[in-house]
Structures are given as structure tokens and as C-alpha cells.
Design an enzyme around this catalytic site. Structure first.
Site, PDB file in Angstrom:
ATOM      1  N   GLU A  86      -3.069  -5.139   5.699  1.00  0.00           N
ATOM      2  CA  GLU A  86      -3.687  -3.901   5.186  1.00  0.00           C
ATOM      3  C   GLU A  86      -4.664  -4.156   4.037  1.00  0.00           C
ATOM      4  O   GLU A  86      -4.518  -3.617   2.940  1.00  0.00           O
ATOM      5  CB  GLU A  86      -2.598  -2.921   4.758  1.00  0.00           C
ATOM      6  CG  GLU A  86      -1.772  -2.442   5.934  1.00  0.00           C
ATOM      7  CD  GLU A  86      -0.809  -1.306   5.606  1.00  0.00           C
ATOM      8  OE1 GLU A  86      -0.487  -1.127   4.424  1.00  0.00           O
ATOM      9  OE2 GLU A  86      -0.397  -0.600   6.536  1.00  0.00           O
ATOM     10  N   GLU A 106       1.468  -2.289  13.360  1.00  0.00           N
ATOM     11  CA  GLU A 106       2.524  -1.476  12.735  1.00  0.00           C
ATOM     12  C   GLU A 106       2.391  -0.059  13.248  1.00  0.00           C
ATOM     13  O   GLU A 106       1.282   0.473  13.324  1.00  0.00           O
ATOM     14  CB  GLU A 106       2.413  -1.455  11.204  1.00  0.00           C
ATOM     15  CG  GLU A 106       2.930  -2.692  10.521  1.00  0.00           C
ATOM     16  CD  GLU A 106       2.940  -2.578   8.994  1.00  0.00           C
ATOM     17  OE1 GLU A 106       3.201  -1.485   8.454  1.00  0.00           O
ATOM     18  OE2 GLU A 106       2.670  -3.616   8.350  1.00  0.00           O
TER      19      GLU A 106
HETATM   20  C1  BGP Z   1       2.767  -0.449   5.519  1.00  0.00           C
HETATM   21  C2  BGP Z   1       3.188  -1.825   5.018  1.00  0.00           C
HETATM   22  C3  BGP Z   1       4.572  -2.218   5.391  1.00  0.00           C
HETATM   23  C4  BGP Z   1       5.546  -1.097   5.528  1.00  0.00           C
HETATM   24  C5  BGP Z   1       4.989   0.199   6.083  1.00  0.00           C
HETATM   25  C6  BGP Z   1       5.891   1.415   5.952  1.00  0.00           C
HETATM   26  O1  BGP Z   1       1.813   0.084   4.676  1.00  0.00           O
HETATM   27  O2  BGP Z   1       2.338  -2.820   5.530  1.00  0.00           O
HETATM   28  O3  BGP Z   1       4.973  -3.262   4.555  1.00  0.00           O
HETATM   29  O4  BGP Z   1       6.473  -1.005   4.557  1.00  0.00           O
HETATM   30  O5  BGP Z   1       3.748   0.511   5.546  1.00  0.00           O
HETATM   31  O6  BGP Z   1       5.832   1.912   4.651  1.00  0.00           O
HETATM   32  P1  BGP Z   1       7.111   2.272   3.813  1.00  0.00           P
HETATM   33  O7  BGP Z   1       7.967   1.054   3.816  1.00  0.00           O
HETATM   34  O8  BGP Z   1       6.626   2.612   2.473  1.00  0.00           O
HETATM   35  O9  BGP Z   1       7.759   3.412   4.488  1.00  0.00           O
END
Ligand code: BGP
Length: 482
Positions: free
Chosen positions: A181, A382
């Protein structure tokens, strides 16, 4: 004449994703040094995570220190992933496990051995690794010694780390993502966990003091580091394939008012397109120079950087997709949240408990938009739903997660039918992890349940959720049965 909807390609990468700091634990074991994730105390949906340069375990609970203890469970976890049927596993390598201070003269052999073993396990089951080189893990030492990624020296340290792991694993890893990201640095929330920048006055993760000069310097340095990594990687093994990883926050105008349309375009340019353009097209888009000028943003660049950006472009476009948001110039509209930015509430969409809007059709739209713009293979690295699971008698009935994935996968297939070259899908997450934004365990994403709570209590035993069996069948039928 009726046409049959195209199927998923035969060699489609059905996968699952995680990140080192959210699963490994063992934060100081076998020579690992602390990193920026290790300095973030636990929070919740309503309590922001504190950033503490002096780590004080008597005062705060730091979830990454133990995480889900993958470091000691990796064999069992990978076996479960194999049972799930994963063809690809997206994981990251912890920089501070290899170079405890980030800039040490020699790598830590114990750290390298750990990933040797992880790759060996994956190979045993025929699971293709996809490795994120930097997933929010600058070694903490560099935060104190430099100004984080705003310092050009960090480019060389990163390159040394990246080359070390690319050389070591050149025969077992083909797919690499230089930065997770990367575009998170277009927002102030990216300062800490992407840029390793803590400006005076910053106390917590969700409310950081921002210096756009440093933030955009950090982003530029990461672009250069990414390009150098791609160039170096192709020398190490010409078969390597590199991907972007853009946090794609798809934005819609809240109304057809041309002011909203224009505001949406501006937002899309800055948050989504800018970073993708640099990493795939190899150039800063025209509007950024003007953006920097208007906002009085200045940072150091070198002429040679722009040649490197052109040369070191990525081979495929990968992105995270959790929600879409609406943009408007109107004041006082109802708002929703998101991982790097929120927006106006879309009256046609429902949201999760953490107020992230669920928009499967938006995924098809986004896939078409991306492929149209870049014309390179696309991967969703993701996508998933953070939800509170009920654990009863070893069972987890997560029908909401099944619905979420079913609806998104249906739209992926329609995008393939539209002609998009979608090559893989690694949902967030293969197994429960600690949340990045809140540090909670309760915000769960996995197909595999880990019996641990927000304070690190629990048996840490693993259990298959209902979604595990469902996804297993999706993979087995190559997406035919949803
Ligand atoms: C993305 C990141 C991840 C992950 C995901 C979900 O932005 O790359 O590392 O954690 O989001 O977010 P969260 O864990 O805050 O719910």
C-alpha cells in the site's frame, strides 16, 4: 444469443494473505530487532493506538510482540493453508528479523533460516509464495537515527535488505511486492506505519501530526527504492515478477453535481492513480507538479531518480480492496470510515461494524478501471471483512464472511468475463491476525480462527471456520461453486 460467463483461468492463484508483524510475534527472538509495528500499543474502534518510541510493556500491551505466534506455529498453519487448498500465500518478510537495526553490516542468519523453513513448508505443499518486502515494518533504530523514509539513506538500507532476501530466496520465490500500500503516504495516517515518520506532537496512530514535505519525500524515496529493487531483482533472477500494491479506495461522486464529479476526480488522482502511474508507467502524472506547487510542498529529488522510475516499473498491478467511498463538496453529510480515508456515506451500501462500506459491484468496476488504465495483469492482494466471530464448541459460523467473499468473487468472475486479465486473489486473511488500524484481535478476517483475545490471552489453538470449508470448495471447483 446467450453467452456463457467466462470461468476463472485454469492456473488462477487462489490464495490468502498475511503480514509478518500481524502474525509472527517473537518480536525479539533469535536476533530480531524492534520495528515500528512493535511500538504501537493496542487500541480499539474507539481508542486510538498509541505510538511509543520507548516501548514500555509494563504500561501498554503491544499486540505485535506475540501476534498469533506464527513464528512457533508456522508448520501447523501452513499445513492448514494446504488443506484449505491455497495455491498462493502472500506473506511479508520482517526487515528487522534479517537486519535488526535496519542497516547492520551482516544479515542475521537465524532470521534468514526462519524464512528458509517457511518456504520449505510452502514448497512441500506446492503453495506459491508472494512476498511483500516491506509491509509497514521499518526497523525502529532507523526511526531514531534518520527521519524515517524521508531520509534518502533509507533507500540504500532497504535495497541492501531487499537484495539479501532476493538472492537468498531466488529459487523459491518468483513473485515480489516491493511495498505494501505505497499510496498510504498520500494521507497523514501513512506517516508512521508506512513512512516511519513521527513528527513532534504525534501521540497516536489515528491522529498524526503531518508534515507534507517529509511525507511526500518519503513517498518519493519509496518509489525510487521500488524501482531500484525491481532493477536489481531482475539481475538476480530474470524470471522474477514484481507487483504494485495500491490501497485502492474507489471513489464515487455523492451526487451528479459537477462539483462532486470534479472533487471525486481529484481525490482519485491523488489517492489511487498517482502511485499506480509511477510504479506502472514510470512517470509522475502531470497534475502532481501543480499539486506540490499549490500546496507549497518541497522535497529533494535527483535527476537520476526519474530515469530509475522509468526503468524499474512493476510487471503486474496488485491492490487491496475493502470498500468504496463517496466524495462531495457538501458539508454536514453522514460519514463512513476506511483504512486510509473515509468519505461520505453511500445510501445504497451497507457497512461493517467498523463502518467500512461493503461494495462487491464496485470491485468489478475497479478491476475494469485498472485494467483499462494499465493493461498489465491484475491481482487482488487484499480483500475481506473484519468481523467479530462467535466461537462455540470449536465452531465458528461466519456466514457473513461467506456472503462477503461470495459476492466479491462473483464480481471478479464478471470482470474476467468483461475481459480483465485477473491472475490471482489473496484475500485478507488466510488466518486471523491482529488488526493494523486498531490492534484488536476481535476484528477478525481469517478462514482459520485463532483462539486469542485482544490482550493476548487464550490457547492460541487454531480452528477451521465455516468459511474455511466454503473457500476450500471454491478453490477445488476453480470458482464454479460459490
Ligand atoms: C490494509 C493493510 C493490512 C490490513 C488491512 C485491514 O490496509 O495492508 O495490513 O491490516 O488493511 O486493516 P485493519 O487491520 O486495520 O482492519
Amino acid at each position: 444469443m446467450e453467452h456463457e460467463i467466462r470461468s476463472f483461468p485454469e492456473n488462477f492463484f487462489w490464495g490468502g494473505a498475511t503480514a509478518a508483524n500481524q502474525i509472527e510475534g517473537a518480536w525479539l527472538e533469535d536476533g530480531k530487532g524492534p520495528n515500528i509495528a512493535d511500538a504501537m500499543a493496542a487500541g480499539s474502534h474507539t481508542t486510538p493506538r498509541k505510538i511509543t518510541l520507548d516501548i514500555d510493556e509494563n504500561k501498554y500491551y503491544y499486540p505485535s510482540h506475540k501476534a498469533i505466534d506464527f513464528y512457533h506455529h508456522y508448520k501447523e498453519d501452513i499445513k492448514l493453508m494446504a488443506e484449505l487448498g491455497l495455491k498462493m500465500y502472500r506473506m511479508s518478510i520482517s526487515w528487522a528479523r534479517i537486519f535488526p537495526n535496519g542497516c547492520d553490516a551482516e544479515p542475521n542468519e537465524e532470521g534468514l533460516k526462519f524464512y528458509d523453513s517457511v518456504f520449505e513448508e510452502l514448497k512441500k505443499y506446492g503453495i506459491e509464495p508472494l512476498v511483500t518486502i516491506y509491509h509497514n515494518e521499518l526497523p525502529l533504530y532507523l526511526v531514531n537515527q534518520t527521519s524515517g523514509w524521508a531520509d534518502r539513506k533509507v533507500i540504500d538500507y532497504y535495497l541492501n535488505f531487499a537484495s539479501t532476501i532476493m538472492k537468498r530466496y531466488k529459487d523459491v520465490v518468483k513473485y515480489w511486492i516491493p511495498f505494501n500500500e505505497i499510496n498510504d503516504l498520500t494521507t497523514s495516517v501513512g506517516n508512521w506505519n508506512h513512512g516511519g515518520i513521527k513528527n513532534p506532537g504525534t501521540e497516536d496512530f489515528s491522529n498524526q501530526v503531518d508534515d507534507p514535505n517529509k511525507r511526500f519525500a518519503a513517498l518519493h524515496n519509496q518509489f525510487v527504492a521500488s524501482a531500484k529493487c525491481v532493477i536489481e531483482g531482475k539481475k538476480i533472477n530474470p524470471d522474477f515478477r514484481f507487483g504494485t500494491m495500491i490501497c485502492h479506495i474507489t471513489v464515487y461522486p455523492l451526487t451528479p453535481n459537477p462539483d462532486d464529479i470534479l472533487a471525486t476526480q481529484k481525490e482519485d488522482q491523488l489517492r489511487n492513480r498517482f502511485s499506480g502511474d509511477v510504479q506502472i508507467k514510470g512517470v509522475y502524472p502531470y497534475y502532481m507538479a501543480r499539486y506540490f506547487e499549490k500546496n507549497d510542498i518541497h522535497f529533494e529529488t535527483e535527476d537520476a531518480d526519474f530515469d530509475l522510475l522509468k526503468e524499474g516499473v512493476c510487471d503486474f498491478y496488485s491492490f487491496s480492496y475493502y470498500m468504496t467511498n463517496c466524495i462531495t463538496t457538501q458539508k454536514n453529510v453522514e460519514e463512513v470510515s476506511g483504512n486510509i480515508m473515509g468519505g461520505a456515506k453511500n445510501p445504497y451500501l451497507k457497512a461493517t461494524e467498523w463502518n467500512w462500506q461493503i461494495d462487491p459491484v464496485g470491485l468489478r468496476y475497479t478491476l475494469n478501471h485498472i485494467y483499462d488504465r494499465y493493461n498489465v495483469p491484475v491481482m487482488i492482494t487484499e480483500n475481506g471483512i473484519g468481523a467479530r466471530d462467535r466461537f462455540e464448541d470449536g465452531k465458528i459460523h461466519d456466514d457473513y464472511r461467506i456472503s462477503y467473499f461470495r459476492e466479491h468473487i462473483e464480481q471478479m468472475r464478471l470482470a474476467i468475463d468483461d475481459g480483465v486479465d485477473l491472475i490471482g486473489y489473496t484475500p485478507w486473511t488466510a488466518i486471523d491476525v491482529i488488526s493494523c488500524s486498531t490492534g484488536e484481535m476481535a476484528k477478525r478476517y481469517g478462514f482459520i480462527y485463532v483462539d486469542a483475545d485482544d490482550n493476548g490471552n487464550g490457547t492460541y489453538n487454531r480452528y477451521r471456520k465455516d468459511s474455511f470449508y466454503w473457500y476450500q470448495n471454491v478453490i477445488k471447483t476453480n470458482g464454479e461453486e460459490l
